[in-house]
Scaffold this motif. Structure first.
Motif, PDB file in Angstrom:
ATOM      1  N   LEU A  71       0.826  -1.204   0.000  1.00  0.00           N
ATOM      2  CA  LEU A  71       0.000   0.000   0.000  1.00  0.00           C
ATOM      3  C   LEU A  71       0.865   1.261   0.000  1.00  0.00           C
ATOM      4  O   LEU A  71       0.656   2.173  -0.819  1.00  0.00           O
ATOM      5  N   PHE A  72       1.854   1.324   0.891  1.00  0.00           N
ATOM      6  CA  PHE A  72       2.668   2.539   0.993  1.00  0.00           C
ATOM      7  C   PHE A  72       3.660   2.674  -0.160  1.00  0.00           C
ATOM      8  O   PHE A  72       3.960   3.794  -0.593  1.00  0.00           O
ATOM      9  N   LEU A  73       4.148   1.557  -0.702  1.00  0.00           N
ATOM     10  CA  LEU A  73       4.989   1.616  -1.895  1.00  0.00           C
ATOM     11  C   LEU A  73       4.185   2.139  -3.084  1.00  0.00           C
ATOM     12  O   LEU A  73       4.671   2.959  -3.869  1.00  0.00           O
ATOM     13  N   LEU A  74       2.955   1.649  -3.204  1.00  0.00           N
ATOM     14  CA  LEU A  74       2.100   2.100  -4.297  1.00  0.00           C
ATOM     15  C   LEU A  74       1.742   3.574  -4.128  1.00  0.00           C
ATOM     16  O   LEU A  74       1.776   4.351  -5.103  1.00  0.00           O
ATOM     17  N   TYR A  75       1.418   3.964  -2.921  1.00  0.00           N
ATOM     18  CA  TYR A  75       1.110   5.371  -2.639  1.00  0.00           C
ATOM     19  C   TYR A  75       2.270   6.281  -3.062  1.00  0.00           C
ATOM     20  O   TYR A  75       2.068   7.301  -3.733  1.00  0.00           O
ATOM     21  N   GLY A  76       3.488   5.911  -2.689  1.00  0.00           N
ATOM     22  CA  GLY A  76       4.651   6.714  -3.040  1.00  0.00           C
ATOM     23  C   GLY A  76       4.865   6.802  -4.533  1.00  0.00           C
ATOM     24  O   GLY A  76       5.163   7.882  -5.080  1.00  0.00           O
ATOM     25  N   PHE A  77       4.675   5.683  -5.228  1.00  0.00           N
ATOM     26  CA  PHE A  77       4.881   5.670  -6.681  1.00  0.00           C
ATOM     27  C   PHE A  77       3.823   6.497  -7.399  1.00  0.00           C
ATOM     28  O   PHE A  77       4.132   7.264  -8.321  1.00  0.00           O
ATOM     29  N   LEU A  78       2.578   6.362  -6.984  1.00  0.00           N
ATOM     30  CA  LEU A  78       1.491   7.125  -7.615  1.00  0.00           C
ATOM     31  C   LEU A  78       1.654   8.616  -7.374  1.00  0.00           C
ATOM     32  O   LEU A  78       1.454   9.442  -8.275  1.00  0.00           O
ATOM     33  N   ARG A  79       2.004   8.971  -6.152  1.00  0.00           N
ATOM     34  CA  ARG A  79       2.160  10.380  -5.807  1.00  0.00           C
ATOM     35  C   ARG A  79       3.307  11.017  -6.594  1.00  0.00           C
ATOM     36  O   ARG A  79       3.203  12.154  -7.077  1.00  0.00           O
ATOM     37  N   LYS A  80       4.385  10.273  -6.758  1.00  0.00           N
ATOM     38  CA  LYS A  80       5.554  10.783  -7.471  1.00  0.00           C
ATOM     39  C   LYS A  80       5.264  10.984  -8.956  1.00  0.00           C
ATOM     40  O   LYS A  80       5.708  11.963  -9.569  1.00  0.00           O
TER      41      LYS A  80
END
Length: 377
Positions: A71-80
Motif C-alpha cells: 500500500l505505501f509503496l504504491l502510494y509513493g509511486f502514484l504520488r511521485k
C-alpha cells in the motif's frame, strides 16, 4: 501536448497478459500506459504497448504486513508520477489501489469487478469479503462490471449503485480475439489423433481452474452416469488443478477422462471437443464460454448469475441449475444423441459471439469510456 497517464494495477502480470493486451494496444494510441504488478517471479517484465512497468509485491492472499508495505509503496509511486487515472483489476489489487489512489489524490480511480470470491462463502467470511468490496467501491470514482447480470447482482447485494457502475459494450473484460479463435477441421483432427479419440467419440470439454467452485466434481459425477449409458463419450479437462481435483475425480471415474493440464493454446486444444461444459457455482462472466462458442462448440453451463449473457438458452447452448447433477447429465445425454442439435447450437453460438463479444468491439468501448471520463482532467 503531454498525453494523459493511466496506471493499471493488478496482482499477477498474467492477468494483464491474458485479458488486457488488446486494450493496451488501443489505449496506447491515446494515453501513456503503465502497468503496476507483482513481477517478483517474472523473467520478463516488458509488455506490448506499455510505456512503463513497476514491480510492487501485491499478494493475492491476505497478509497484513505485506499488504501494508505494498500500500505505501504504491502510494509513493502514484504520488511521485502524478497519474491522471488508475485502473485496478482483481480483488486484492483493487483494495490496495483504491486506498493508495485516494491517498495520492488521483482524480480518476477505476475498478472492474470480474467475479465475487465471497459468492459461495458463508458467515463472517462472506461478510468480511463483501465489506472489502464495499471499501473498493467507496474509494473509487468509477466502477466497471464485466457483465450486466453481475452488475445487477452487485446492486442487489448493496455493493454498487446503478449510477456509479457501468458495463462496457455487451460485457466481458476483454472479449475474444476472432482472429485467434476460429474453427479448423485440420486442428480438430490433429488433436483428436493426439488424444486417440475415435471418429464416433463424443468429447465433452472443460476449460478453467479445476476447483470446487467451477463445479468440476458435478461434471465428473454427471459424466460417470453418462458413461454408463454411452460408451462412446470422453471427458477432456483443460486447466490447472488448484485443489487436487484430479485425485477426487479419479475416485468418481477413471475411465475415458483425459487431463490435459493448463495450456497457452485453448483455441487449439478445445477443438478436439464436441461440447463445452462449465457447471460453475460462481462466475464473473465466463470468458471460456464465449471462446468455446467462437469455435462452434455447443455449450452446457450452469445458471449462475455471471453466465447469463454468455449463451442464449436453446439457441447457442443449454443451462442447468447450479449443483444439479441430474440436469447436467440429462443435457449431456441429449447432445450425445442429437448431432444436428449440437451443430446448430455451435453455429449460432459463433454468430452470437461475433456480433457481441469480439475483442475489437470491447477494446473500442474501453477507449470511448476513457476519452469521456479523462477529457476534463
Amino acid at each position: 501536448m503531454d498525453r494523459k497517464k493511466i496506471a493499471f494495477i493488478i496482482s499477477a502480470p498474467i492477468t494483464a497478459k491474458a485479458f488486457l493486451v488488446k486494450h493496451f494496444e488501443h489505449l496506447s494510441k491515446e494515453f501513456e500506459i503503465t502497468v503496476i504488478a507483482n513481477f517478483e517471479n517474472e523473467h520478463e517484465t516488458a509488455m506490448p504497448f506499455v510505456s512503463n512497468v513497476k514491480h510492487i509485491a501485491i499478494q493475492r492472499n491476505i497478509n497484513v504486513i505485506k499488504d501494508l508495505k505494498a500500500l505505501f509503496l504504491l502510494y509513493g509511486f502514484l504520488r511521485k508520477n502524478k497519474f491522471d487515472a488508475t485502473h485496478s483489476v482483481t480483488p486484492k489489487a483493487g483494495l490496495i489501489s483504491a486506498v493508495a489512489s485516494w491517498m495520492s489524490r488521483i482524480p480518476i480511480r477505476i475498478h472492474i469487478f470480474t467475479g465475487q470470491v465471497w459468492y459461495t462463502s458463508k458467515g463472517f467470511k462472506r461478510f468480511f469479503l463483501k465489506l472489502l468490496d464495499k471499501i473498493i467501491v467507496f474509494f473509487n470514482t468509477h466502477i466497471l462490471v464485466d457483465g450486466e447480470s453481475q452488475r445487477q447482482f452487485l446492486i442487489n447485494e448493496n455493493i454498487i449503485t446503478l449510477k456509479k457502475s457501468k458495463v462496457l459494450g455487451k460485457g466481458s473484460i476483454s472479449g475474444v480475439d476472432t482472429d485467434r479463435f476460429f474453427p479448423s477441421n485440420e486442428i480438430r483432427e490433429k488433436y483428436r489423433q493426439d488424444f486417440n479419440f475415435l471418429n464416433e467419440d463424443i468429447i465433452f470439454a472443460f476449460l478453467g481452474r479445476l476447483n470446487t467452485d467451477k463445479g468440476i466434481l458435478d461434471l465428473a459425477n454427471a459424466f460417470y452416469k453418462l458413461n454408463k449409458d454411452c460408451s462412446n463419450v470422453k471427458l477432456l479437462l483443460i486447466g490447472y488443478d488448484e485443489e487436487n481435483m484430479l485425485e477426487k475425480i479419479k475416485g468418481i471415474q477413471r475411465e475415458n477422462i483425459v487431463f490435459f493440464g493448463p495450456t497457452a493454446k485453448p483455441e487449439e486444444v478445445l477443438q478436439a471437443a464436441d461440447v463445452f461444459c462449465l457447471p460453475s457455482y460462481r462466475e464473473g462472466f465466463g470468458t471460456s464460454v464465449i471462446e468455446a462458442s467462437l469455435l462452434e462448440l455447443p455449450v452446457i453451463c450452469s445458471n449462475t448469475y455471471g453466465l447469463a449473457e454468455t449463451i442464449v438458452e436453446g439457441e447457442t447452448g443449454l443451462r442447468h441449475e447450479v449443483k444439479n447433477v441430474n440436469q447436467l447429465y440429462t443435457q449431456m445425454k441429449m447432445l450425445v444423441e442429437n448431432e444436428e442439435m449440437r451443430k446448430n447450437l455451435g453455429k449460432k453460438g459463433r454468430q452470437y459471439v461475433l456480433k457481441n463479444f469480439s475483442a475489437e468491439q470491447i477494446s473500442n468501448e474501453w477507449v470511448k469510456f476513457y476519452k469521456v471520463i479523462i477529457s476534463n482532467v
